[in-house]
Design a protein around this motif. Structure first.
Motif, mmCIF file in Angstrom:
data_model
loop_
_atom_site.group_PDB
_atom_site.id
_atom_site.type_symbol
_atom_site.label_atom_id
_atom_site.label_comp_id
_atom_site.label_asym_id
_atom_site.label_seq_id
_atom_site.Cartn_x
_atom_site.Cartn_y
_atom_site.Cartn_z
ATOM 1 N N GLY A 34 51.171 34.437 33.611
ATOM 2 C CA GLY A 34 52.054 35.530 34.035
ATOM 3 C C GLY A 34 51.259 36.703 34.592
ATOM 4 O O GLY A 34 51.615 37.286 35.623
ATOM 5 N N TYR A 35 50.184 37.061 33.908
ATOM 6 C CA TYR A 35 49.305 38.120 34.413
ATOM 7 C C TYR A 35 48.719 37.720 35.755
ATOM 8 O O TYR A 35 48.672 38.505 36.695
ATOM 9 N N SER A 37 49.808 35.697 37.990
ATOM 10 C CA SER A 37 50.764 35.687 39.101
ATOM 11 C C SER A 37 51.191 37.098 39.505
ATOM 12 O O SER A 37 51.480 37.352 40.662
ATOM 13 N N ARG A 38 51.190 38.043 38.550
ATOM 14 C CA ARG A 38 51.640 39.404 38.858
ATOM 15 C C ARG A 38 50.511 40.319 39.330
ATOM 16 O O ARG A 38 50.724 41.176 40.184
ATOM 17 N N TRP A 39 49.309 40.176 38.743
ATOM 18 C CA TRP A 39 48.169 41.033 39.090
ATOM 19 C C TRP A 39 46.948 40.182 39.423
ATOM 20 O O TRP A 39 45.899 40.302 38.777
ATOM 21 N N CYS A 43 42.265 39.984 37.996
ATOM 22 C CA CYS A 43 41.772 38.855 37.202
ATOM 23 C C CYS A 43 40.550 38.297 37.908
ATOM 24 O O CYS A 43 40.607 37.975 39.089
ATOM 25 N N LYS A 54 45.804 44.521 33.930
ATOM 26 C CA LYS A 54 47.051 44.774 34.646
ATOM 27 C C LYS A 54 47.142 46.268 34.917
ATOM 28 O O LYS A 54 46.391 47.066 34.365
ATOM 29 N N GLU A 56 49.902 49.478 34.831
ATOM 30 C CA GLU A 56 51.189 49.832 34.232
ATOM 31 C C GLU A 56 51.356 51.338 34.217
ATOM 32 O O GLU A 56 50.423 52.077 34.484
ATOM 33 N N TYR A 96 45.435 50.622 42.566
ATOM 34 C CA TYR A 96 46.643 50.983 41.827
ATOM 35 C C TYR A 96 46.791 52.487 41.589
ATOM 36 O O TYR A 96 47.744 52.911 40.959
#
Length: 177
Positions: A34-35, A37-39, A43, A54, A56, A96
Motif C-alpha cells: 500500500g505504501y 503504490s501510494r508513495w 521507497c 510516506k 502526511e 512533498y
C-alpha cells in the motif's frame, strides 16, 4: 560501493530476514505494498538495507514519516542509515514540501535513539503503548512506549515542529493520528 535505487514490489521477498529483526516493527505485506503504490518515490533500496516512508499532514503539519528503516546486521555502522535518512529528508522537503520528518522508536532502543539524535532528530513526545511488548527492559512501560522523534526541514525556519522538553510530554497512542 552501494547504489540507492527505487524500491520494486519484488524487493519484499528479499528483505524478510531484516524485517524479522527484534527492533523492527513488522507489518503484513499488503501494508508495505500500500505504501509502495501510494508513495513510490519515498521507497528505496540500497542493496540489503531498505527505507520506506510516506508524506502526511497539511499546512505546517505537512511532513515526511519514516515508516521503516531496516539495515541488515552485516551492513550496520557503515553510514547507510545516515544516507537513507538524508535521502528521505530531501524527498520530504523537495517533493512533498514538508516542514519536518518524524519517526517512532522504542524508548528502550537506545542505540537507535542515539543514532537519530546524531542525525539531528529530537524527541517530540512519548507515546504510551505505541508498540507491542518485547519482554525486555528495566521498566515495563518502556517496553511498549515509543518516542516520536522529529527533525525540522528548511521550511520550518522557526523550528515549530520540535520542542526542547519532548521527553517530558506523554500522550496516549489513541491521540496520535
Amino acid at each position: 560501493m552501494s547504489v540507492l535505487r527505487p524500491f520494486r514490489a519484488t524487493d519484499m521477498f528479499k528483505f524478510n530476514h531484516i524485517n524479522l529483526d527484534l527492533w523492527t516493527e513488522t507489518y503484513a505485506i499488503n501494508f508495505y505494498l500500500g505504501y509502495f503504490s501510494r508513495w513510490p518515490d519515498m521507497c528505496a533500496v540500497q542493496e540489503t538495507p531498505q527505507v520506506m516512508g510516506k508524506a502526511e499532514g497539511a499546512g505546517t503539519e505537512r511532513h515526511g514519516h519514516v515508516t521503516a528503516l531496516s539495515v541488515a546486521p552485516e551492513y550496520r555502522r557503515l553510514g547507510l542509515s545516515r544516507k537513507f535518512m538524508a535521502w528521505l529528508e530531501q524527498v520530504s522537503d523537495e517533493n512533498y514540501r514538508g516542514y519536518f520528518v518524524d519517526l517512532y522508536v522504542r524508548c528502550v532502543n537506545t542505540a537507535a535513539i542515539n543514532m537519530y539524535e546524531g542525525f539531528g532528530y529530537s524527541v517530540y513526545r512519548r507515546v504510551k503503548e505505541y508498540y507491542s511488548n518485547l519482554g525486555l527492559g528495566f521498566n515495563p512501560r518502556d517496553e511498549e512506549d515509543g518516542f516520536d522523534m522529529r527533525k525540522p526541514l528548511p521550511r520550518d525556519s522557526m523550528r515549530r515542529s520540535v520542542r526542547a522538553n519532548g521527553r517530558d510530554i506523554t500522550v496516549s497512542a489513541h491521540e496520535v493520528p
